[in-house]
Enzyme design. Structure first.
Site, short mmCIF file in Angstrom:
data_model
loop_
_atom_site.label_atom_id
_atom_site.label_comp_id
_atom_site.label_asym_id
_atom_site.label_seq_id
_atom_site.Cartn_x
_atom_site.Cartn_y
_atom_site.Cartn_z
N GLU A 103 -9.70 -1.39 5.07
CA GLU A 103 -10.36 -1.16 6.35
C GLU A 103 -11.64 -2.01 6.45
O GLU A 103 -12.13 -2.52 5.43
CB GLU A 103 -10.71 0.33 6.49
N HIS A 116 -7.61 -4.84 9.74
CA HIS A 116 -7.32 -4.57 8.33
C HIS A 116 -6.05 -5.27 7.86
O HIS A 116 -5.16 -5.57 8.65
CB HIS A 116 -7.29 -3.07 8.03
N ASP A 145 -7.89 -3.01 13.92
CA ASP A 145 -9.29 -3.20 13.52
C ASP A 145 -9.45 -4.37 12.54
O ASP A 145 -10.51 -4.55 11.95
CB ASP A 145 -9.86 -1.90 12.90
N ASP A 202 0.85 -1.20 0.00
CA ASP A 202 0.00 0.00 0.00
C ASP A 202 0.88 1.25 0.00
O ASP A 202 2.11 1.15 0.14
CB ASP A 202 -0.98 -0.01 1.19
C1 GLP Z 1 -0.51 -0.15 8.55
C2 GLP Z 1 -0.15 -0.88 7.28
C3 GLP Z 1 -0.49 -2.35 7.38
C4 GLP Z 1 0.07 -2.91 8.68
C5 GLP Z 1 -0.54 -2.20 9.85
C6 GLP Z 1 -0.09 -2.77 11.18
O1 GLP Z 1 -1.84 0.15 8.62
N1 GLP Z 1 -0.79 -0.34 6.13
O2 GLP Z 1 0.03 -3.05 6.27
O3 GLP Z 1 -0.22 -4.28 8.75
O4 GLP Z 1 -0.14 -0.85 9.73
O5 GLP Z 1 1.11 -2.18 11.56
P1 GLP Z 1 2.01 -2.67 12.75
O6 GLP Z 1 2.73 -3.87 12.24
O7 GLP Z 1 2.94 -1.54 13.01
O8 GLP Z 1 1.13 -2.96 13.88
#
Ligand code: GLP
Length: 261
Positions: free
Chosen positions: A143, A138, A136, A67
């Site tokens: 989302e 995702h 959440d 992303d």
């Molecule tokens: C962001 C990214 C996701 C990732 C999420 C969780 O939203 N777009 O790809 O999985 O963060 O991040 P973390 O690993 O820091 O908890």
């Protein structure tokens, strides 16, 4: 779905790095989907270590960003391209021309989404897609309520996600863009092997809902239940909400040699 429960995030990084290594060893032009956030960092650190100390080569490999933010200027430190170059690509010798992402500068974002889908297809699809999970539920930036069949497109972030990601913007929620481009859930589901990493107790509830709850767009990661090849790597804290925890552990302990990954 294979659930691997490990003792700490460094061990999670070792398990996922092994999966990358197997793809590098078995495919001439392996393709990796790469995620941002904190969860994949031990994996990237271990891959960089193996590249520097053991000669692990990414020659022939390509990587695709999961992303990207919209509205940040070119070269902005918050861009996911910048992040992945710093924590992964630069350290393993993957050149910029083999790190692909949605084109978010100088073109219309909707055209860039379609072009990105074609780019992935031209590369023959993604072999190993690394994923984290948002609080959440995702995956990527899909989302809750995202279509489970969605393709790469523009999405609006929830306030919760912007707050979670403010740490990458000096703690300023307002600096986190509201709009992003993300691989769709349908796009992610076409990767041949999905690897989801979850660490820390903050992930316990969403991980349990994703793995053991009902399949629902309310928890986008629950779609992994429909994929034929998924590895979830979780530390004890993230796995603590799983009802079948002991079964997963026993299964992994007794994993036969012929079941390579
Ligand atoms: C962001 C990214 C996701 C990732 C999420 C969780 O939203 N777009 O790809 O999985 O963060 O991040 P973390 O690993 O820091 O908890």
């Amino acid at each position: 779905m294979e659930v691997v429960v490990v003792d700490g995030e460094e061990k999670a990084g070792l398990v996922v790095a092994d999966i990358f290594c197997r793809a590098l060893a078995s495919r001439e032009r392996p393709t990796f989907g790469v995620a941002t956030g904190g969860s994949p960092l031990p994996t990237y650190a271990e891959l960089i270590r193996r590249h520097r100390e053991e000669g692990l080569s990414f020659a022939g490999a390509s990587a695709f960003l999961l992303d990207e933010y919209l509205g940040l200027s070119e070269g902005h430190p918050g861009l996911y391209r910048t992040f992945i170059e710093e924590v992964f690509a630069g350290g393993v010798g993957l050149p910029a021309e083999r790190l692909f992402g949605p084109q978010v500068h100088g073109v219309r974002a909707d055209a860039a989404c379609a072009e990105y889908e074609e780019r992935i297809e031209r590369a023959g699809g993604i072999d190993v897609q690394l994923l984290g999970i948002g609080g959440d539920g995702h995956i990527g930036f899909n989302e809750p309520s995202s279509s489970l069949a969605s393709r790469t497109r523009i999405k609006t972030l929830t306030q919760e996600t912007r707050e979670d990601n403010a740490r990458f913007f000096g703690g300023d929620v307002e600096a986190v863009p509201m709009h992003v481009v993300t691989m769709g859930i349908g796009t992610i589901m076409e990767a041949r092997h999905l690897v989801l990493v979850a660490t820390g107790e903050g992930k316990a509830e969403c991980l349990a809902r994703a793995i053991e709850g009902p399949l629902t767009a309310r928890v986008p990661a629950s779609v992994l239940q429909m994929h034929p090849h998924v590895t979830v790597v979780a530390d004890e804290a993230a796995a603590s909400g799983l009802e079948l925890l002991e079964y997963y552990k026993e299964t992994y302990r007794g994993k036969p040699d012929w079941q390579s990954c």
